[in-house]
Motif scaffolding. Structure first.
Motif, PDB file in Angstrom:
ATOM      1  N   ALA A 155       0.839  -1.202   0.000  1.00 40.59           N
ATOM      2  CA  ALA A 155       0.000   0.000   0.000  1.00 40.59           C
ATOM      3  C   ALA A 155       0.871   1.247   0.000  1.00 40.59           C
ATOM      4  O   ALA A 155       0.568   2.229  -0.686  1.00 40.59           O
ATOM      5  N   PHE A 159       1.048   4.162  -2.760  1.00 48.64           N
ATOM      6  CA  PHE A 159       0.890   5.553  -2.330  1.00 48.64           C
ATOM      7  C   PHE A 159       2.024   6.418  -2.871  1.00 48.64           C
ATOM      8  O   PHE A 159       1.792   7.502  -3.414  1.00 48.64           O
TER       9      PHE A 159
ATOM     10  N   SER B  75      -8.308  11.735  -3.916  1.00 44.39           N
ATOM     11  CA  SER B  75      -6.992  11.561  -3.288  1.00 44.39           C
ATOM     12  C   SER B  75      -7.096  11.608  -1.771  1.00 44.39           C
ATOM     13  O   SER B  75      -6.341  10.921  -1.079  1.00 44.39           O
ATOM     14  N   ASP B  78      -8.265   8.212  -0.777  1.00 48.27           N
ATOM     15  CA  ASP B  78      -7.117   7.333  -0.963  1.00 48.27           C
ATOM     16  C   ASP B  78      -6.205   7.364   0.264  1.00 48.27           C
ATOM     17  O   ASP B  78      -5.856   6.325   0.836  1.00 48.27           O
ATOM     18  N   ASP B  79      -5.872   8.587   0.735  1.00 44.09           N
ATOM     19  CA  ASP B  79      -5.037   8.709   1.935  1.00 44.09           C
ATOM     20  C   ASP B  79      -5.742   8.126   3.152  1.00 44.09           C
ATOM     21  O   ASP B  79      -5.108   7.483   3.996  1.00 44.09           O
ATOM     22  N   GLY B  81      -7.812   5.668   3.238  1.00 41.63           N
ATOM     23  CA  GLY B  81      -7.729   4.212   3.195  1.00 41.63           C
ATOM     24  C   GLY B  81      -6.403   3.710   3.739  1.00 41.63           C
ATOM     25  O   GLY B  81      -6.374   2.795   4.575  1.00 41.63           O
ATOM     26  N   ALA B  82      -5.311   4.341   3.314  1.00 38.64           N
ATOM     27  CA  ALA B  82      -3.991   3.931   3.819  1.00 38.64           C
ATOM     28  C   ALA B  82      -3.901   4.154   5.318  1.00 38.64           C
ATOM     29  O   ALA B  82      -3.404   3.311   6.071  1.00 38.64           O
ATOM     30  N   ILE B 125      -8.149  -1.328   1.999  1.00 40.34           N
ATOM     31  CA  ILE B 125      -7.381  -1.467   0.747  1.00 40.34           C
ATOM     32  C   ILE B 125      -8.246  -1.092  -0.443  1.00 40.34           C
ATOM     33  O   ILE B 125      -7.759  -0.512  -1.426  1.00 40.34           O
ATOM     34  N   LYS B 128      -8.249   2.601  -0.736  1.00 38.94           N
ATOM     35  CA  LYS B 128      -6.921   3.038  -1.187  1.00 38.94           C
ATOM     36  C   LYS B 128      -6.741   2.815  -2.689  1.00 38.94           C
ATOM     37  O   LYS B 128      -6.490   3.752  -3.447  1.00 38.94           O
ATOM     38  N   SER B 132      -7.288   5.709  -5.647  1.00 40.20           N
ATOM     39  CA  SER B 132      -6.025   6.177  -6.209  1.00 40.20           C
ATOM     40  C   SER B 132      -5.969   5.919  -7.718  1.00 40.20           C
ATOM     41  O   SER B 132      -5.499   6.782  -8.473  1.00 40.20           O
TER      42      SER B 132
END
Lengths: 187, 157
Positions: A155, A159, B75, B78-79, B81-82, B125, B128, B132
């Motif tokens: 991940a 990123f 975005s 996306d962040d 999710g991480a 995931i 993410k 993304s």
């Protein structure tokens, strides 16, 4: 034994598709044959008993095909031209491919047969996975429980790559410096 | 979606998109939520949801889909999710003493609420990967704009 024959047929199809990709002059046809190779690979994964990888391969292949077709469909399709003969580079390529194939022959013969891995840890996952994790899909139990660190690292890799792509493809700085981009637009 | 009838692809593509979009998102969600029971997981499900958004982008044009989910939102999700994945790991560290410890109950096999934190990790995931890839597609759509500008200029002449 039937599976083995089918795998060899698919392998031949993939090799032919790769050759077509390299040799064809039309760029869109090259992209389409890359997609054919990818779908053959996903069928191969399915017959080898890896449906997780097959699903991922199909879906990522569709995504990359969309991106590639979208980027090549507006371009001049006959952009690839052969310029003269490259005798030296052809010979060097052939020599290196021969060396790699020779090493691959010896290394593949020293491997254990398919389905008998040399590490004992996979047998531990198969025996204890249901008891310790409770997931019936062992692939998921490996990638998200036993080896969740690896997935976190993946991940992070995604990123980082996406951040880099955004830094290159961003729009706001591009619109501030429109004058530098005028050459591209009038081309 | 009525005001921009000219943008995007033809009417046929738009109608098929309208029919397919629900199936794609539902199947992506199924692959994610049953990832610990049947083949699948967070990555293919996330890519499938991203493909649903990309299909809308291709069919209706970029402006309409950016009104629903803009690139900035994508975005940020996306962040998130991480960060969710990392946060689940930290909770495992606090509860069980190990990073990414499976702190929820095991449950019965073949039930959707089994295998502890795997389903939460799968959802993280999915956010993410899906958002993304969608954001990258929106960013790459800029590259097609040069050609579009050229075509529009030809039309004006």
């Amino acid at each position: 034994m039937n599976t083995l024959v089918l795998l060899h047929i698919l392998l031949g199809f993939m090799i032919i598709g790769s050759l077509v990709t390299v040799e064809i002059r039309n760029m869109l046809s090259a992209v389409i044959s890359v997609g054919a190779v990818g779908f053959a690979l996903s069928i191969m994964f399915l017959f080898l008993g890896a449906p997780d990888i097959a699903i991922t391969q199909v879906i990522v292949e569709i995504l990359s095909l969309i991106l590639l077709i979208r980027s090549t469909i507006n371009v001049d399709n006959m952009a690839i031209e052969k310029r003269g003969e490259h005798v030296l580079s052809n010979r060097a390529t052939l020599i290196f491919i021969g060396i790699i194939l020779a090493f691959a022959w010896f290394s593949f013969h020293s491997l254990r047969p398919f389905g008998y891995p040399s590490m004992r840890v996979s047998q531990f996952y198969l025996n204890q996975g249901l008891k310790e994790v409770g997931a019936t899909n062992f692939v998921t139990s490996v990638i998200l429980d036993f080896r969740a660190y690896d997935t976190l690292g993946e991940a992070m890799v995604l990123f980082t790559s996406i951040s880099g792509a955004f830094a290159i493809l961003r729009r706001w700085k591009r619109e501030q410096h429109k004058d530098f981009l005028r050459i591209d637009r009038e081309h | 979606m009525k005001e921009n009838r000219k943008s995007g692809m033809t009417f046929i593509v738009k109608m098929i998109t309208n029919i397919m979009i629900g199936f794609m998102i539902v199947f992506g969600g199924y692959i994610v939520l049953f990832g610990h029971i049947t083949p699948g997981g967070g990555f293919p499900g996330g890519v499938m949801i991203a493909l649903a958004y990309i299909l809308v982008t291709l069919a209706y044009g970029r402006n309409i889909v950016e009104r629903k989910v803009s690139g900035i939102t994508a975005s940020v999700v996306d962040d998130l999710g991480a960060l969710t994945f990392w946060f689940i790991g930290i909770i495992g560290l606090c509860v069980g003493g190990e990073f990414l410890y499976n702190f929820l109950g095991k449950g019965k096999p073949f039930h959707i609420f089994s295998a502890g934190t795997i389903i939460l990790n799968n959802i993280a995931i999915t956010l993410k990967v899906g958002m993304s890839l969608y954001a990258i597609f929106l960013a790459l759509a800029i590259l097609g704009r040069v050609v579009t500008d050229k075509n529009e200029r030809k039309d004006e002449q």
